[in-house]
Design an enzyme around this catalytic site. Structure first.
Site, short mmCIF file in Angstrom:
data_model
loop_
_atom_site.label_atom_id
_atom_site.label_comp_id
_atom_site.label_asym_id
_atom_site.label_seq_id
_atom_site.Cartn_x
_atom_site.Cartn_y
_atom_site.Cartn_z
CG HIS A 224 -1.93 0.89 0.92
ND1 HIS A 224 -2.92 1.27 0.23
CD2 HIS A 224 -2.14 2.60 1.69
CE1 HIS A 224 -3.48 2.21 0.33
NE2 HIS A 224 -3.11 3.12 1.24
CE1 TYR A 228 -1.50 8.39 -0.65
CE2 TYR A 228 -1.71 5.97 -0.15
CZ TYR A 228 -2.37 7.24 -0.17
OH TYR A 228 -3.75 7.44 -0.31
CG HIS A 375 -8.31 1.80 -7.87
ND1 HIS A 375 -8.92 2.92 -7.37
CD2 HIS A 375 -7.37 1.42 -6.57
CE1 HIS A 375 -8.17 3.54 -6.33
NE2 HIS A 375 -7.21 2.56 -6.06
CG PHE A 376 -3.76 -1.17 -9.16
CD1 PHE A 376 -3.95 -0.41 -7.89
CD2 PHE A 376 -3.69 -2.56 -9.05
CE1 PHE A 376 -3.75 -1.11 -6.90
CE2 PHE A 376 -3.41 -3.17 -7.78
CZ PHE A 376 -3.55 -2.43 -6.66
CG HIS A 377 -4.85 0.06 -15.65
ND1 HIS A 377 -5.00 -1.18 -15.07
CD2 HIS A 377 -3.93 -0.11 -16.89
CE1 HIS A 377 -4.17 -2.04 -15.83
NE2 HIS A 377 -3.74 -1.34 -16.87
NE ARG A 440 -6.35 -8.09 -8.88
CZ ARG A 440 -5.47 -7.45 -7.94
NH1 ARG A 440 -5.92 -7.19 -6.84
NH2 ARG A 440 -4.60 -6.54 -8.40
NE ARG A 441 -3.42 -10.61 -8.76
CZ ARG A 441 -3.86 -10.57 -7.51
NH1 ARG A 441 -5.06 -11.26 -7.49
NH2 ARG A 441 -3.62 -9.91 -6.61
#
Length: 552
Positions: A224, A228, A375-377, A440-441
């Site tokens: 996580h 950041y 979300h990551f994209h 996913r994956r």
């Protein structure tokens, strides 16, 4: 831009930064190609050649873009920022930086080799019981160690500036760079521990099994704050660089420093919110870390307030009136501004998605679905990467002594629009497909015959379309970078560093109380992790009772 007052960073410091950028943009090209192949395979329209499997391509994409591109670009940017604001690097600091670079590069080459040989198709999370060749874990460990070496070089340089400037707050950009590297060093202790004491001995055959729950917990202790580590350099550009491009003072130096300190506090002790559905972790500790996760909304809102206040000041200076009149007069035709600004706008839905991911009940709906990938994209692949592109448009020509010409600026605007369109198709379809339960994956073939798979086909085709558009954006970006490195006309380009208004209150010296900030961070980590880790070790199914026995 021609200006006799332009402050240039030292050429030797610039070469160190450029070396990191060479690796970063090479990773962008190769990782982007792997991402394109993923989307085409998931659409069901393309089959990979014999000898290449979907998860091998998926691992290449995740490792090169999530770890290599980001880490190399960030460290290159931080070295350049410190040279610009805290003075030329000493020979010792620069030499240490080069050592860190080569250790990272060797580690990257080692890791990539075993992925390409098909011996490390374990994704960038490398969850057990998936097992890779020892060279994969050793390579990743070298990348982390190399980044530590570079981090300590930055600490030494900042300490030298502080010694020469007692009782002064450090330059804002350098202060932010140090916060970023402190966060990185503390968070990577988790992934280093699980690699050294679990994965490497296990992959070498020294032990037969490892504690899977512990390995995942140590990964997400790192995983996580990794987000950041990606975001803080983008925030550096938003807080400090964008105001200078707008020729507007920084809204508040103190607010910027306080937000970075809060990011340090609340980005590390929250990894358990990625494990809300993991058995073996007491629900009360999951709740504690979810609360700490939501605390990070505070510095995020501080950042949004500061940025939009800066935009409004610029707009009023240009004569804009009304509640949102300033929005119209922003310099949308300047790619140095446009790319980071589009990244900021994409971060609004990305932040909302993060709140959903960290919420216990809502997470039940989207956990381990392709929603999370979408979300990551939005966060990394749009907000962060577009900001990195915007940084490259002035930093690379500043170092190479070239101009970001009108033609390159126009191409960069086209690239930004292309990227935004591609990401809209890809991320939107991922979110919608995830809400319907698509995993996913997973390659298309693994669920092609499921009863609901036909409802997902249109989303997968949309992802293939988005991925194709994004790859066009990558090609455009590489063309721009090659021009800025070798072909653009010679000239001087500014390294834009914003300054606070003389009207605002002087920044308090207590922001330099590093012992206090690090102590609070450590205390929060101990509070959030000591009991859960103790419970995992004491109740491990393999009977381990202490840290020395974790790999028994």
């Amino acid at each position: 831009m021609n200006n006799n007052s332009i402050i240039k960073i030292d050429k030797k410091d610039g070469k160190l930064a450029l070396a990191h950028f060479y690796v970063a943009f090479s990773a962008l090209l190769l990782g982007g190609l792997a991402g394109l192949l993923q989307t085409l395979v998931r659409s069901g329209k393309v089959t990979l050649p014999a000898g290449i499997n979907y998860y091998q391509v998926l691992t290449v994409h995740g490792v090169l873009l999530g770890l290599v591109l980001t880490t190399f670009f960030i460290i290159g940017f931080l070295f350049a920022s410190m040279s610009r604001t805290s003075g030329t690097l000493s020979n010792g600091v620069r030499k240490t930086g080069w050592i860190g670079f080569w250790v990272m590069t060797i580690g990257t080459a080692l890791t990539a080799t075993f992925i390409l040989l098909g011996k490390a198709s374990v994704l960038y999370t490398f969850y057990a019981p998936l097992k890779a060749h020892p060279g994969f874990y050793i390579g990743l460990t070298l990348v982390v160690v190399g980044s530590w070496i570079s981090g300590f070089a930055m600490f030494a340089h900042y300490a030298k500036w502080k010694k020469s400037n007692p009782k002064q707050v450090g330059p804002l950009l350098s202060f932010m760079a140090i916060i970023t590297m402190v966060l990185w060093l503390i968070s990577t202790l988790g992934v280093a521990a699980t690699a050294l004491f679990q994965y490497i001995p296990w992959s070498l055959g020294f032990v037969d099994r490892i504690d899977v729950l512990l390995s995942r917990t140590l990964f997400w202790y790192f995983g996580h704050p990794l987000v950041y580590f990606w975001l803080l350099p983008a925030y550096m550009a938003w807080y400090v660089i964008i105001p200078k491009i707008l020729d507007t003072p920084i809204f508040s130096d103190s607010l910027a420093r306080m937000s970075f300190i809060l990011f340090l506090f609340f980005s590390i002790p929250v990894g358990l919110h990625h494990q809300l559905l993991e058995p073996g972790v007491d629900s009360s500790w999951k709740y504690v870390q979810v609360v700490l996760t939501f605390m990070v909304i505070i510095p995020s809102l501080m950042t949004a307030f500061s940025m939009f206040a800066t935009f409004e000041r610029y707009g009023r200076k240009k004569g804009a009136t009304g509640l949102f009149g300033w929005f119209r007069v922003l310099p949308w035709n300047d790619a140095r501004f446009l790319a980071p600004m589009i990244g900021m706008l994409f971060f609004i839905p990305a932040g909302a998605g993060g709140i959903i991911n960290a919420s216990n009940q809502l997470n039940q709906v989207v956990h381990n679905t392709i929603w999370v990938t979408g979300h990551f994209h939005l966060t990394l692949a749009t907000s962060v990467v577009l900001t990195f592109f915007g940084i490259a448009y002035w930093l690379i020509p500043h170092i190479t002594g070239r101009k970001f010409t009108r033609e390159l600026n126009s191409l960069a605007i086209i690239q930004t629009i292309t990227w935004s369109i591609g990401m809209f198709f890809m991320s939107s379809s991922m979110h919608l497909e995830g809400l319907q339960g698509a995993p996913r994956r997973s390659a298309f073939s693994t669920y092609f015959n499921s009863p609901v798979s036909h409802d997902w086909i249109s989303y997968q085709i949309a992802q293939a379309v988005g991925g194709s558009i994004l790859f066009i954006g990558i090609i455009l970006e590489i063309i721009i970078i090659i021009n800025l490195l070798f072909l653009a006309p010679k000239g001087e380009t500014e390294f834009p560093v914003g300054e606070s208004s003389n009207e605002v209150e002087k920044t308090p010296l207590y922001f330099e109380n590093w012992k206090l900030w690090i102590a609070i961070t450590v205390l929060l980590i101990v509070f959030a992790y000591s009991v859960p880790l103790y419970d995992m070790i004491q109740n491990a199914p393999i009977g381990s009772k202490g840290f020395s026995n974790l790999i028994k």
